[in-house]
Write an enzyme that holds these catalytic residues in place. Structure first.
Site, PDB file in Angstrom:
ATOM      1  N   ARG A 157     -30.308  36.642  12.857  1.00  0.00           N
ATOM      2  CA  ARG A 157     -31.486  35.768  12.818  1.00  0.00           C
ATOM      3  C   ARG A 157     -31.234  34.470  12.064  1.00  0.00           C
ATOM      4  NH1 ARG A 157     -36.553  39.980  12.018  1.00  0.00           N
ATOM      5  NH2 ARG A 157     -36.981  40.240  14.235  1.00  0.00           N
ATOM      6  N   LYS A 166     -43.189  56.137  20.226  1.00  0.00           N
ATOM      7  CA  LYS A 166     -44.590  56.353  20.609  1.00  0.00           C
ATOM      8  C   LYS A 166     -44.976  55.743  21.948  1.00  0.00           C
ATOM      9  CE  LYS A 166     -47.119  56.830  16.350  1.00  0.00           C
ATOM     10  NZ  LYS A 166     -48.042  56.059  15.485  1.00  0.00           N
ATOM     11  N   GLY A 203     -34.861  44.322  17.362  1.00  0.00           N
ATOM     12  CA  GLY A 203     -35.118  45.552  16.629  1.00  0.00           C
ATOM     13  C   GLY A 203     -34.045  46.603  16.862  1.00  0.00           C
ATOM     14  N   GLY A 227     -41.138  43.207  18.421  1.00  0.00           N
ATOM     15  CA  GLY A 227     -42.555  43.170  18.787  1.00  0.00           C
ATOM     16  C   GLY A 227     -42.897  41.918  19.581  1.00  0.00           C
TER      17      GLY A 227
HETATM   18  C1  3PG Z   1     -39.830  41.680  12.770  1.00  0.00           C
HETATM   19  O1  3PG Z   1     -38.829  41.956  12.129  1.00  0.00           O
HETATM   20  O2  3PG Z   1     -40.332  42.440  13.603  1.00  0.00           O
HETATM   21  C2  3PG Z   1     -40.430  40.320  12.582  1.00  0.00           C
HETATM   22  O3  3PG Z   1     -39.779  39.613  11.573  1.00  0.00           O
HETATM   23  C3  3PG Z   1     -41.910  40.428  12.302  1.00  0.00           C
HETATM   24  O4  3PG Z   1     -42.124  41.179  11.135  1.00  0.00           O
HETATM   25  P1  3PG Z   1     -43.469  41.992  10.962  1.00  0.00           P
HETATM   26  O5  3PG Z   1     -43.445  43.060  12.035  1.00  0.00           O
HETATM   27  O6  3PG Z   1     -43.432  42.554   9.576  1.00  0.00           O
HETATM   28  O7  3PG Z   1     -44.619  41.048  11.178  1.00  0.00           O
HETATM   29 MG    MG Z   2     -41.572  44.539  13.695  1.00  0.00          MG
END
Ligand code: 3PG
Ligand code: MG
Length: 376
Positions: free
Chosen positions: A37, A174, A329, A352
């Site tokens: 990142r 989930k 992720g 997300g």
């Molecule tokens: C992540 O790692 O998913 C993003 O940086 C967003 O973080 P958050 O889900 O804590 O808002």
């Molecule tokens: Mg997240």
């Protein structure tokens, strides 16, 4: 989708630019485990500096509760940033202030003080309507950074005009978290492969016994309906790797038998990975694809006893000749763990955020940029 880009902010000579980045990197014992990142934001930072701007970067790290917390110190990020992008300033962890997540106008005012322009490059956080994401574009000339622009181009392109066959692979624990994206993907992709913890609720909806595997009772009916409506377009596992009674996830030393099953697990057993037959079938489907989107591991890949399914699918994605995208992720971490991340066409920096963009076709951060004073 039209959002203002960096060129729209010129001239920037002598200007101070607030850069909202997502430097929420994994850190273990004070050491950054994966700096993707940070590296991904370099083109934007370099471009801004080359055009005479002073870059004031800001980011969140983790989920501190609106107050300073040494556990979420940005020190490791600041050190890495100084190496790769000398001269870039970095503000304190945004979430040390409760105004960030609350989108408090007073906190926005603090952020934009003495700032001439705003750049959003935090794709991974662009689905959060937080102060640093949606606040500055209300008053400042604003633009999407290179990383954000690329993510949006790839993900909306995949959603709007994918080359076919388009195969999606979804994992994760989930069903309830993924329902929106399952529905959205079924609208656009040809085949949806389902693994990970959520496959057990699908299996249960077909009357299979799933032992002690992850299970969401309130989603059984939905899963059954999806399978009935979409038939062969949704593939669920036909074999499972399970851990026997007494075993512990992530702790092979604790013992517990590991065994292959078909679609029925005995009482006391926990399904923790797709089986080899399913992994091979999924690989075949991926091999034929011209577009692949993968989000979520097939099993508990952090435990070597249950990494095979994820590894096999990751290899198939890496070898696929079509255009391949991995959501951020866990699946990005898996691809990296297997040394396959470089074989993938686009590894998204947002978990997300990529799902929400696929689902909604828009994000709060993008909407804010479209409404900025220089875009209206
Ligand atoms: C992540 O790692 O998913 C993003 O940086 C967003 O973080 P958050 O889900 O804590 O808002
Ligand atoms: Mg997240």
């Amino acid at each position: 989708m039209h959002v203002p880009v960096l060129e729209d902010l010129l001239p920037l000579d002598g200007k101070r630019v607030l850069l909202r980045a997502d430097f929420n990197v994994p850190i273990k014992d004070g050491v950054i485990v994966d700096d993707l990142r940070i590296r991904a934001a370099l083109p934007t930072m370099t471009w801004l500096q080359e055009h005479g701007a002073t870059v004031v970067a800001c980011t969140h790290l983790g989920r501190p509760k609106g107050a300073p917390d040494p556990k979420y110190s940005l020190d490791p990020v600041r050190a890495r940033l100084a190496e790769v992008a000398p001269g870039v300033e970095l503000l304190e962890n945004l979430r040390f202030d409760p105004g960030e997540t609350a989108n408090d106008p007073a906190f926005v005012a603090k952020l934009v003080e003495g700032i001439d322009a705003y750049v959003l490059d935090a794709f991974g956080a662009a689905h959060r309507a937080h102060a640093s994401i949606v606040g500055p574009p209300q008053t400042l000339p604003s633009a999407a950074g290179r990383l954000l622009a690329r993510e949006v181009e790839v993900l909306t392109g995949m959603r709007e005009h994918p080359k076919r066959p388009f195969v999606s692979i979804l994992g994760g624990s989930k069903v309830s978290d993924k329902l929106g994206v399952i529905t959205a993907l079924l609208d656009v992709c040809d085949t949806l492969l389902i693994g990970g913890g959520m496959c057990f609720t699908f299996l249960a909806s077909q009357g299979h016994s799933i032992g002690n595997s992850l299970f969401e009772a309130d989603q059984v009916e939905t899963c059954g309906k999806l399978l009935a409506e979409h038939g062969e377009r949704i593939r669920i596992p036909h074999d499972i790797t399970g851990l026997g009674p007494g075993g512990e996830i992530g702790n092979p030393a604790a013992g517990g038998e590991v065994r292959q099953f078909g679609t029925n697990l005995p009482e006391g057993w926990m399904g923790l990975d797709i089986g080899p037959g399913t992994a091979a079938e999924f690989s075949d489907v991926v091999g034929e694809a011209r577009t692949v989107f993968w989000n979520g591991p097939m099993g508990v890949f952090e435990d070597p006893r249950f990494e095979a399914g994820t590894r096999t699918v990751a290899q198939a994605v890496a070898e696929c000749r079509g255009f391949t995208v991995v959501g951020g992720g866990d699946s990005a971490a898996a691809a990296k763990q297997f040394g396959l991340d470089r074989e993938i066409d686009h590894v998204s920096t947002g978990g997300g955020a990529s799902l929400e963009l696929l689902e909604q076709g828009d994000l709060p951060g993008l909407e804010a940029l479209r409404n900025a004073p220089n875009a209206r």
